[in-house]
Design an enzyme around this catalytic site. Structure first.
Site, mmCIF file in Angstrom:
data_model
loop_
_atom_site.group_PDB
_atom_site.id
_atom_site.type_symbol
_atom_site.label_atom_id
_atom_site.label_comp_id
_atom_site.label_asym_id
_atom_site.label_seq_id
_atom_site.Cartn_x
_atom_site.Cartn_y
_atom_site.Cartn_z
ATOM 1 N N GLU A 25 0.847 -1.198 0.000
ATOM 2 C CA GLU A 25 0.000 0.000 0.000
ATOM 3 C C GLU A 25 0.878 1.242 0.000
ATOM 4 O O GLU A 25 2.095 1.178 0.118
ATOM 5 C CB GLU A 25 -0.887 0.015 1.253
ATOM 6 C CG GLU A 25 -2.358 -0.311 0.992
ATOM 7 C CD GLU A 25 -3.144 0.891 0.499
ATOM 8 O OE1 GLU A 25 -2.530 1.889 0.069
ATOM 9 O OE2 GLU A 25 -4.384 0.834 0.526
ATOM 10 N N ASN A 155 -9.757 5.836 3.346
ATOM 11 C CA ASN A 155 -8.708 5.310 2.480
ATOM 12 C C ASN A 155 -8.011 6.428 1.724
ATOM 13 O O ASN A 155 -7.645 7.437 2.313
ATOM 14 C CB ASN A 155 -9.284 4.234 1.554
ATOM 15 C CG ASN A 155 -8.414 2.999 1.506
ATOM 16 O OD1 ASN A 155 -7.197 3.095 1.370
ATOM 17 N ND2 ASN A 155 -9.022 1.840 1.624
ATOM 18 N N ASP A 203 -9.962 2.444 -3.476
ATOM 19 C CA ASP A 203 -8.922 2.306 -2.454
ATOM 20 C C ASP A 203 -8.009 3.530 -2.506
ATOM 21 O O ASP A 203 -8.459 4.652 -2.314
ATOM 22 C CB ASP A 203 -8.172 0.984 -2.668
ATOM 23 C CG ASP A 203 -7.506 0.468 -1.406
ATOM 24 O OD1 ASP A 203 -6.926 1.284 -0.662
ATOM 25 O OD2 ASP A 203 -7.523 -0.751 -1.163
#
Length: 313
Positions: A25, A155, A203
């Site tokens: 991420e 997010n 996301d």
């Protein structure tokens, strides 16, 4: 507008790492040191790599923190700010890691995606089982301001080229939100829906120099490019379903780096998508925006988060 398959294909992403991650991420380009940083959240790792001209990423360093590593930001002097489970950690240039005070409370709740705002204040959200998650901003004096307190899962974050719009993702609601933002004072306007995603879950995101928003779509195996008025104008296909985040990287900021995850995939899905968990790249021909350096503190007293600000930018 709803994000659907069938929008024009920009490119197919190319695999960039040999190493696969459980939950990669938060990629960020450190232009001052010509390196890419990203996190493997559940493994508590911050990774750095060198981006080659062919789009491959060579791993330079793996930094372990005594916690999850939900997001990483970079100070001008090379220090790293890492969002852990319930607090921020500061990694000095000599490798020492100093934890800050506890900020996030609640069983099962932890920090999630985070990024400095145009002035360098760290903005980060939370993920948890309660369904009323937070978006927080850490002010220059060490205090904390709550921007949102009603999210399903906070997010991706990004700002428009002039810094006067903040884009933020509410993942389980399938929404990308937008509001006005004053980079100087931090004052925000009312939140509205910029984009609703039906196929998969939004996301991480990044904004390019033209003001378009690039959104990683978890579960759908693609990245969407949206015009500043919220129209889906293109997509990048990724050979991994759980696409987690994106960032512009390289000396000219025209390479889109895409992170993916193995988390949430069963054995059959992993056999069908063996590249899951790797990083991918695409040369977009579009220049991205540099991410501001973090300029805050974690060693000052931090009171509990305040109520959301009501002022209008």
């Amino acid at each position: 507008m709803r994000a659907l398959r069938g929008v024009p294909l920009i490119a197919e992403a190319r695999v960039a790492t040999d190493e696969s991650y459980l939950l990669a991420e938060g990629p960020v380009w450190d232009g001052a040191r010509s390196r890419l940083l990203w996190v493997d959240i559940l493994e508590g790792a911050v990774l750095s790599g060198r981006l080659a001209a062919d789009g491959r990423i060579e791993i330079l360093e793996r930094i372990q923190v005594p916690d999850v590593a939900a997001a990483v930001a970079i100070a001008d002097d090379g220090r790293l700010l890492v969002a852990g489970t319930d607090r921020l950690h500061l990694r000095a240039t000599d490798g020492r890691v100093t934890p800050g005070p506890r900020v996030v409370v609640g069983d099962g709740r932890r920090f999630n995606d985070g990024k400095p705002d145009p002035r360098g204040r760290f903005v980060a959200g939370t993920k948890g089982p309660a369904g009323r998650e937070l978006l927080l901003r850490f002010e220059e004096d060490g205090s904390v301001t709550t921007l949102d307190d009603d999210l399903t899962l906070s997010n991706g974050l990004g700002w428009s080229p002039d810094g006067r719009l903040l884009y933020s993702v509410d993942t389980l609601a399938g929404r990308v939100n937008v509001r006005t933002y004053d980079p100087g004072s931090g004052a925000t306007g009312p939140r509205s829906v910029f984009l609703t995603v039906d196929d998969g879950l939004p996301d991480g995101l990044a904004v390019d120099a033209q003001g378009s928003v690039w959104i990683a779509v978890w579960g759908a195996g693609h990245v969407l490019r949206c015009s500043p008025d919220g129209r889906v104008v293109g997509r990048v296909d990724v050979p991994a379903p759980n696409v987690s985040s994106v960032a512009f990287a390289g000396t000219d900021l025209t390479t889109l780096v895409i992170t993916t995850a193995r988390e949430g995939l069963g054995e059959e899905q992993l056999r069908a998508h063996p590249l899951s968990g790797r990083l991918f790249t695409v040369h977009t021909g579009v220049r991205g925006l540099p991410v501001a350096a973090w300029s805050g503190h974690i060693d000052r007293p931090t009171p509990p988060p305040t109520h959301p600000r009501k002022e209008t930018a």
